[in-house]
Design an enzyme around this catalytic site. Structure first.
Site, PDB file in Angstrom:
ATOM      1  N   ALA A 242       0.840  -1.202   0.000  1.00 39.40           N
ATOM      2  CA  ALA A 242       0.000   0.000   0.000  1.00 39.40           C
ATOM      3  C   ALA A 242       0.876   1.254   0.000  1.00 39.40           C
ATOM      4  O   ALA A 242       1.853   1.325  -0.724  1.00 39.40           O
ATOM      5  CB  ALA A 242      -0.968  -0.031   1.167  1.00 39.40           C
ATOM      6  N   CYS A 243       0.539   2.231   0.832  1.00 41.45           N
ATOM      7  CA  CYS A 243       1.265   3.506   0.790  1.00 41.45           C
ATOM      8  C   CYS A 243       2.682   3.420   1.353  1.00 41.45           C
ATOM      9  O   CYS A 243       3.457   4.364   1.218  1.00 41.45           O
ATOM     10  CB  CYS A 243       0.469   4.582   1.526  1.00 41.45           C
ATOM     11  SG  CYS A 243      -0.998   5.129   0.631  1.00 41.45           S
ATOM     12  N   SER A 244       3.032   2.309   1.975  1.00 39.36           N
ATOM     13  CA  SER A 244       4.406   2.107   2.449  1.00 39.36           C
ATOM     14  C   SER A 244       5.257   1.372   1.429  1.00 39.36           C
ATOM     15  O   SER A 244       6.390   0.985   1.725  1.00 39.36           O
ATOM     16  CB  SER A 244       4.395   1.330   3.771  1.00 39.36           C
ATOM     17  OG  SER A 244       3.762   2.061   4.790  1.00 39.36           O
ATOM     18  N   SER A 245       4.725   1.157   0.233  1.00 40.09           N
ATOM     19  CA  SER A 245       5.417   0.355  -0.774  1.00 40.09           C
ATOM     20  C   SER A 245       6.826   0.859  -1.065  1.00 40.09           C
ATOM     21  O   SER A 245       7.755   0.059  -1.226  1.00 40.09           O
ATOM     22  CB  SER A 245       4.596   0.332  -2.065  1.00 40.09           C
ATOM     23  OG  SER A 245       3.413  -0.410  -1.913  1.00 40.09           O
TER      24      SER A 245
END
Length: 373
Positions: free
Chosen positions: A155-158
């Protein structure tokens, strides 16, 4: 042990932008049409009346003024309210690979490398355009890279998770020159009819070249001093879209197949989680916070970033200490902190220390401490 360094960064974005004013004009027309078509049901209490929005509400809530998108016309059409993105022939680069290749070329140029010198391509994103073959392998082919390539999703931590993975691969010797690339076409999984979230995301991409210090050809490098990652299960940010949707066609287009979040709960959870995570990471390296010159935080929300930066530093930070790109790019998910780094790192002198940090669905949070050589 040899130092692992970021030797180049690059970014790319689609050609189209949508301002808050344009977005609200289309959204408010959609709201008016919906309320008129459902007037009787709204009067009976069977349907909830939709509320209009304003550019000022969006900017106050998020810090966003515009965003880049792959397709503009569909999003701004009150009868469509989604990007119109046609599938390309299999022989052409897919939309996600196209963004990735452009950003990779910029990163390779900074690193003084060519595609043939890369032996690992790690493509990471909140959403993959297809199941297989991996989009990373398509990018590898387009760059003429060697070795191996694969996709991953946190997700946004990819982005930060992928940096950690690439650093570990180079350090272990399984790769000599790695590219991390994060192409995000967030407009495709966003519910453009939802007043609370339709303005959040934008499309964009960032790429880093990662290799050993002794192998570098670059004139300016950032040593990766340490990385740290954490996941903790939460359903407060969720997207149930996936290939099994076709197995229940009557529910295929329901709202849960797009981005959903319980915004207030996310804000309440993430601010202390990210603040403490960054502080602990800095402390574990024997550093004091006042020795950190810059924080490239996940570009999710301006108010959230201000609170996190203040919690870490112990005071209000300046735009120079914690730069934001939200006003221009919106939330580009896993690419956000990397885009911020690319645009706001070259002015720092040798010896400067900085922290990239991203956080998002999962919950997931990743942090990368770097120092300019």
């Amino acid at each position: 042990m040899s130092a692992i360094v970021i030797t180049g960064s690059g970014i790319s974005a689609p050609e189209f932008t949508i301002t808050n004013e344009e977005l609200c004009t289309a959204f408010n027309q959609y709201v008016q049409n919906f309320n008129a078509e459902n007037a009787a049901a709204i009067e009976a209490g069977d349907v909830v009346e939709l509320q209009e929005s304003t550019p000022q509400f969006i900017e106050n809530a998020s810090g966003i003024k515009q965003r880049y998108v792959v397709n503009k016309s569909g999003i701004l059409d009150p009868k469509i309210m989604r990007p119109v993105i046609h599938q390309r022939p299999d022989e052409e680069l897919c939309h996600q690979a196209e963004l990735a290749v452009e950003a990779c070329k910029g990163a390779l140029k900074e690193a003084g490398r060519v595609g043939e010198e890369v032996d690992m391509v790690l493509l990471t994103s909140s959403n993959m355009q297809r199941q297989y073959p991996a989009v990373a392998i398509e990018v590898q082919s387009a760059l003429g890279a060697c070795g191996f390539a694969y996709d991953m999703n946190v997700a946004c931590s990819s982005g930060t998770f992928a940096i950690q993975t690439a650093v570990d691969a180079v350090r272990s010797g399984s790769a000599r020159c790695a590219i991390v690339v994060v192409p995000e076409i967030m407009s495709g999984h966003l519910n453009w009819t939802d007043r609370d979230s339709h303005f959040i995301f934008g499309d964009g991409c960032a790429a880093f070249v990662i290799e050993r210090l002794e192998n570098t050809k670059a004139t300016e490098v950032w040593e990766v001093k340490n990385t740290k990652a954490l996941t903790r299960y939460s359903q407060n940010i969720r997207n149930n879209g996936g290939y099994l949707q076709r197995c229940e066609p009557e529910r295929r287009d329901e709202a849960d197949k797009l981005f959903m979040q319980q915004g207030r709960k996310v804000f309440k959870d993430i601010v202390p989680l990210a603040t403490n995570f960054i502080k602990e990471h800095i402390s574990s390296m024997g550093l004091s916070v006042d020795k950190v010159s810059r924080f490239w935080l996940h570009q999710a929300n301006g108010n959230m970033n201000r609170l996190i930066a203040k919690g870490v530093v112990g005071r209000d930070t300046t735009p120079d200490e914690a730069p934001t790109i939200l006003d221009k790019y919106g939330n580009t998910a896993g690419a956000g902190s990397m885009i911020a780094f690319h645009l706001h790192s070259k002015d720092l002198p040798s010896g400067s220390t900085g922290v990239l940090c991203s956080f998002g669905a999962g919950y997931s949070i990743g942090s990368v401490i770097v120092q300019k050589r």
